[in-house]
Write an enzyme that holds these catalytic residues in place. Structure first.
Site, short mmCIF file in Angstrom:
data_model
loop_
_atom_site.label_atom_id
_atom_site.label_comp_id
_atom_site.label_asym_id
_atom_site.label_seq_id
_atom_site.Cartn_x
_atom_site.Cartn_y
_atom_site.Cartn_z
N LYS A 168 0.85 -1.18 0.00
CA LYS A 168 0.00 0.00 0.00
C LYS A 168 0.89 1.23 0.00
O LYS A 168 1.95 1.26 0.62
CB LYS A 168 -0.91 0.02 1.22
CG LYS A 168 -1.94 1.14 1.22
CD LYS A 168 -2.98 0.97 0.11
CE LYS A 168 -3.96 -0.12 0.41
NZ LYS A 168 -5.13 -0.13 -0.51
N GLY A 193 -21.50 5.32 3.93
CA GLY A 193 -20.57 5.83 2.94
C GLY A 193 -21.03 5.54 1.52
O GLY A 193 -21.23 4.37 1.16
N LEU A 194 -21.18 6.60 0.72
CA LEU A 194 -21.67 6.45 -0.65
C LEU A 194 -20.64 6.95 -1.65
O LEU A 194 -20.95 7.72 -2.56
CB LEU A 194 -22.99 7.21 -0.82
CG LEU A 194 -24.20 6.65 -0.06
CD1 LEU A 194 -25.36 7.63 -0.09
CD2 LEU A 194 -24.62 5.30 -0.62
N GLY A 195 -19.41 6.48 -1.49
CA GLY A 195 -18.39 6.76 -2.48
C GLY A 195 -18.62 5.94 -3.73
O GLY A 195 -19.72 5.41 -3.94
N LYS A 196 -17.60 5.79 -4.55
CA LYS A 196 -17.77 5.05 -5.81
C LYS A 196 -18.27 3.63 -5.57
O LYS A 196 -19.22 3.16 -6.22
CB LYS A 196 -16.45 5.01 -6.57
CG LYS A 196 -16.05 6.33 -7.22
CD LYS A 196 -14.77 6.15 -8.01
CE LYS A 196 -14.36 7.45 -8.69
NZ LYS A 196 -13.10 7.29 -9.45
N VAL A 197 -17.64 2.93 -4.64
CA VAL A 197 -18.04 1.55 -4.37
C VAL A 197 -19.35 1.50 -3.61
O VAL A 197 -20.25 0.71 -3.94
CB VAL A 197 -16.94 0.80 -3.59
CG1 VAL A 197 -17.37 -0.64 -3.30
CG2 VAL A 197 -15.63 0.79 -4.36
N GLY A 198 -19.50 2.35 -2.60
CA GLY A 198 -20.71 2.34 -1.80
C GLY A 198 -21.96 2.63 -2.62
O GLY A 198 -22.99 1.97 -2.45
#
Length: 341
Positions: free
Chosen positions: A78, A174-179
């Protein structure tokens, strides 16, 4: 720092600076036993250097475990780039990081992560071929969401007796790209969505497009639901938050959801089934690794199906041994990485 590396079994730690662009980067290579180490690059603000190093090291270990259990011929790593309040040129910053990666001669392959984009990867690609999730390779977010959706169905089957998600209450943190992509798939499957995000625009979009019910971020964890899906940053599950949970299972895409492994035991005692994060969210890594190796889409999609099978097997072992799935998956990954036979 060496004690921290030893406790996490990190092979090497690389610190890079570039005074011209302001680059301050950390690359933690956890394991290269199974192949070159692959892991995303985060671009976030950190309170101090120690926090950045700790984040890179902790996430690198999860990447190794994720790759091992996914059956991929890559190791885990990482990178984090410390985000300054002002940067003269973002493209120059990531080009400088590309030059740092090239100096590692293929030991580390970078990819998109929190705070970075395919455009950033394109800048890196100008100076090294050891990069994936560029514009040409594609954003892995959709595949991460596909894997998590499949894992939620397995989790529902193991904990609730059916993989039919229709009418199931799923709380997404969480509503990011994946969420958001996960929310779309759950909505299509008939699940009832409870959502929160620090960005009110994302919550509003989920309400308009998916019929989601908005919940205040501070109230989501204590809201009754069938499945809690943490899809933000890590360490959301700690002694205090787990005591508030009113769900049957936790299954989401966030990395490092557990503040400590002991919290997994607390979940187990409460009868809450936990989907090990690096197992259920491995779809993105699978996509990045296989795309970088030139695999065809059909091969990648077939590999994604293994996520639900792997979780079902881990749940069965955990139930038989009366232990947390987190401990079972850790032992399986550790055996793959460190056992000689």
């Amino acid at each position: 720092m060496f004690a921290l590396m030893q406790s996490a079994h990190v092979e090497s730690l690389h610190l890079s600076i570039d005074p011209v662009t302001g680059l301050k980067a950390v690359i933690a290579i956890h394991s290269s036993r199974l192949g070159p180490a692959l892991g995303g690059c985060r671009y976030l603000a950190y309170p101090n250097d120690e926090s950045a190093v700790n984040d890179a090291i902790n996430l690198a270990q999860d990447m190794s475990y994720k790759a091992a259990l996914a059956g991929l011929a890559v190791g885990g790593a990482k990178a984090v780039i410390m985000r300054a309040p002002h940067v003269e040129s973002r493209s120059a910053l990531f080009e400088a990081f590309g030059r740092c990666i090239e100096q590692l001669d293929g030991r580390y392959i970078t990819a998109i992560d929190s705070g970075t984009s395919t455009a950033d990867m394109d800048c890196i690609a100008q100076y090294t071929r050891h990069v994936t999730s560029t514009t040409a390779a594609g954003d892995p977010s959709t595949h991460t969401a596909m894997g998590v959706f499949s894992g939620i169905r397995s989790t529902a089957s193991s904990r609730l007796g059916s993989d039919n998600l229709e009418g199931l209450r799923v709380a997404i943190q969480g509503l990011g790209k994946v969420g958001f992509a996960l929310a779309e798939q759950l909505h299509a499957a008939g699940a009832e969505l409870l959502v929160c995000d620090i960005d009110p625009g994302k919550v509003r979009l989920a309400m308009e497009q998916l019929g989601a019910h908005p919940i205040a971020c501070e109230a989501l964890l204590s809201t009754p639901c069938d499945i809690l899906a943490p899809c933000g940053l890590g360490a959301v599950l700690n002694w205090h938050s787990v005591a508030q949970l009113r769900c049957s299972a936790v299954a989401g895409c966030a990395n490092n959801q557990l503040a400590s492994l002991q919290v997994a035991d607390q979940l187990e005692r409460r009868g809450i089934l936990y989907a090990p994060d690096y197992v259920i969210n491995s779809g993105g890594l699978i996509y990045m690794a296989l795309t970088h190796q030139g695999a065809q889409p059909a091969t990648i999609n077939q590999h994604l199906l293994h996520i639900s099978q792997r979780l079902t097997s881990i749940y069965a072992h955990a139930q038989a041994e009366k232990r947390s799935p987190a401990r079972v998956s850790d032992e399986l990954a550790h055996k793959l990485l460190y056992d000689e036979d």
